[in-house]
Write a protein that holds these residues in place. Structure first.
Motif, mmCIF file in Angstrom:
data_model
loop_
_atom_site.group_PDB
_atom_site.id
_atom_site.type_symbol
_atom_site.label_atom_id
_atom_site.label_comp_id
_atom_site.label_asym_id
_atom_site.label_seq_id
_atom_site.Cartn_x
_atom_site.Cartn_y
_atom_site.Cartn_z
ATOM 1 N N ALA A 1 0.842 -1.202 0.000
ATOM 2 C CA ALA A 1 0.000 0.000 0.000
ATOM 3 C C ALA A 1 0.878 1.253 0.000
ATOM 4 O O ALA A 1 0.576 2.231 -0.693
ATOM 5 C CB ALA A 1 -0.937 -0.002 1.202
ATOM 6 N N GLY A 2 1.955 1.236 0.764
ATOM 7 C CA GLY A 2 2.885 2.365 0.784
ATOM 8 C C GLY A 2 3.527 2.584 -0.574
ATOM 9 O O GLY A 2 3.672 3.731 -1.025
ATOM 10 N N MET A 3 3.927 1.498 -1.235
ATOM 11 C CA MET A 3 4.523 1.620 -2.570
ATOM 12 C C MET A 3 3.498 2.138 -3.579
ATOM 13 O O MET A 3 3.845 2.937 -4.465
ATOM 14 C CB MET A 3 5.084 0.270 -3.030
ATOM 15 C CG MET A 3 6.253 -0.222 -2.175
ATOM 16 S SD MET A 3 7.635 0.924 -2.118
ATOM 17 C CE MET A 3 8.181 0.877 -3.809
ATOM 18 N N GLY A 4 2.241 1.728 -3.428
ATOM 19 C CA GLY A 4 1.177 2.242 -4.304
ATOM 20 C C GLY A 4 0.986 3.740 -4.123
ATOM 21 O O GLY A 4 0.777 4.480 -5.088
ATOM 22 N N PHE A 5 1.070 4.193 -2.873
ATOM 23 C CA PHE A 5 0.953 5.619 -2.592
ATOM 24 C C PHE A 5 2.102 6.386 -3.243
ATOM 25 O O PHE A 5 1.898 7.433 -3.864
ATOM 26 C CB PHE A 5 0.929 5.849 -1.081
ATOM 27 C CG PHE A 5 0.919 7.305 -0.703
ATOM 28 C CD1 PHE A 5 -0.234 8.053 -0.835
ATOM 29 C CD2 PHE A 5 2.068 7.910 -0.234
ATOM 30 C CE1 PHE A 5 -0.248 9.403 -0.496
ATOM 31 C CE2 PHE A 5 2.069 9.258 0.110
ATOM 32 C CZ PHE A 5 0.905 10.000 -0.019
ATOM 33 N N ILE A 6 3.314 5.866 -3.138
ATOM 34 C CA ILE A 6 4.479 6.520 -3.750
ATOM 35 C C ILE A 6 4.324 6.571 -5.265
ATOM 36 O O ILE A 6 4.590 7.595 -5.899
ATOM 37 C CB ILE A 6 5.781 5.813 -3.337
ATOM 38 C CG1 ILE A 6 6.038 6.031 -1.840
ATOM 39 C CG2 ILE A 6 6.969 6.302 -4.174
ATOM 40 C CD1 ILE A 6 7.141 5.175 -1.258
ATOM 41 N N ALA A 7 3.870 5.471 -5.858
ATOM 42 C CA ALA A 7 3.664 5.448 -7.313
ATOM 43 C C ALA A 7 2.620 6.487 -7.726
ATOM 44 O O ALA A 7 2.785 7.173 -8.744
ATOM 45 C CB ALA A 7 3.238 4.048 -7.760
ATOM 46 N N ALA A 8 1.549 6.646 -6.932
ATOM 47 C CA ALA A 8 0.522 7.639 -7.242
ATOM 48 C C ALA A 8 1.082 9.052 -7.116
ATOM 49 O O ALA A 8 0.750 9.934 -7.915
ATOM 50 C CB ALA A 8 -0.684 7.461 -6.327
#
Length: 142
Positions: free
Chosen positions: A121-128
């Motif tokens: 979820a943290g990596m998804g936030f960074i990608a966004a």
């Protein structure tokens, strides 16, 4: 506690006029000058020698005496909770490892320990965030 010249410190506690938090401070004066420490800035100590400008002494900084630096376990610039946060993380990881070794589930050991899903979820936030930046700060769905 008494200063070398015999004067006691003054402790204060009260509410600031602009907010709900209580203010806790220690102040003291002696023949050579005064000291002031406040809970709101726990890493700072103000020293005011008589007839001189006040000096700000920070925990772990160059103005602190050798004895003070010898008992400072946390690097200058890091908050006091720095060590406690890592200690908690390591303790929870150890509990999860022991739970798995005993045949249990790592997720039942500690609910606060982040898992793979949290990392994803943290990596998804960074990608966004990166996608939003590349699109001139456009709103980006997570």
């Amino acid at each position: 506690m008494r200063f070398r010249e015999g004067g006691p410190p003054r402790a204060t506690r009260g509410r600031s006029e602009s907010g709900p938090r209580p203010r806790r401070a220690l102040c003291g004066g002696a023949a050579t000058g005064g000291l002031e420490w406040a809970q709101e800035a726990p890493n700072a100590l103000w020293f005011t020698p008589h007839g001189e400008a006040s000096r700000l002494i920070r925990r772990g900084g160059g103005g602190a005496q050798e004895a003070a630096n010898a008992v400072s376990r946390i690097p200058a610039g890091h908050p006091e909770g720095y060590l406690e946060a890592f200690a908690t993380l390591y303790a929870e990881a150890a509990d999860a490892i022991r739970a798995v070794q005993a045949g249990g589930d790592r997720d039942t050991a500690q609910a606060l320990l982040p898992g793979i899903g949290d990392g994803m979820a943290g990596m998804g936030f960074i990608a966004a965030c990166v996608a939003s930046s590349r699109a001139d700060a456009a709103w980006t769905r997570l």
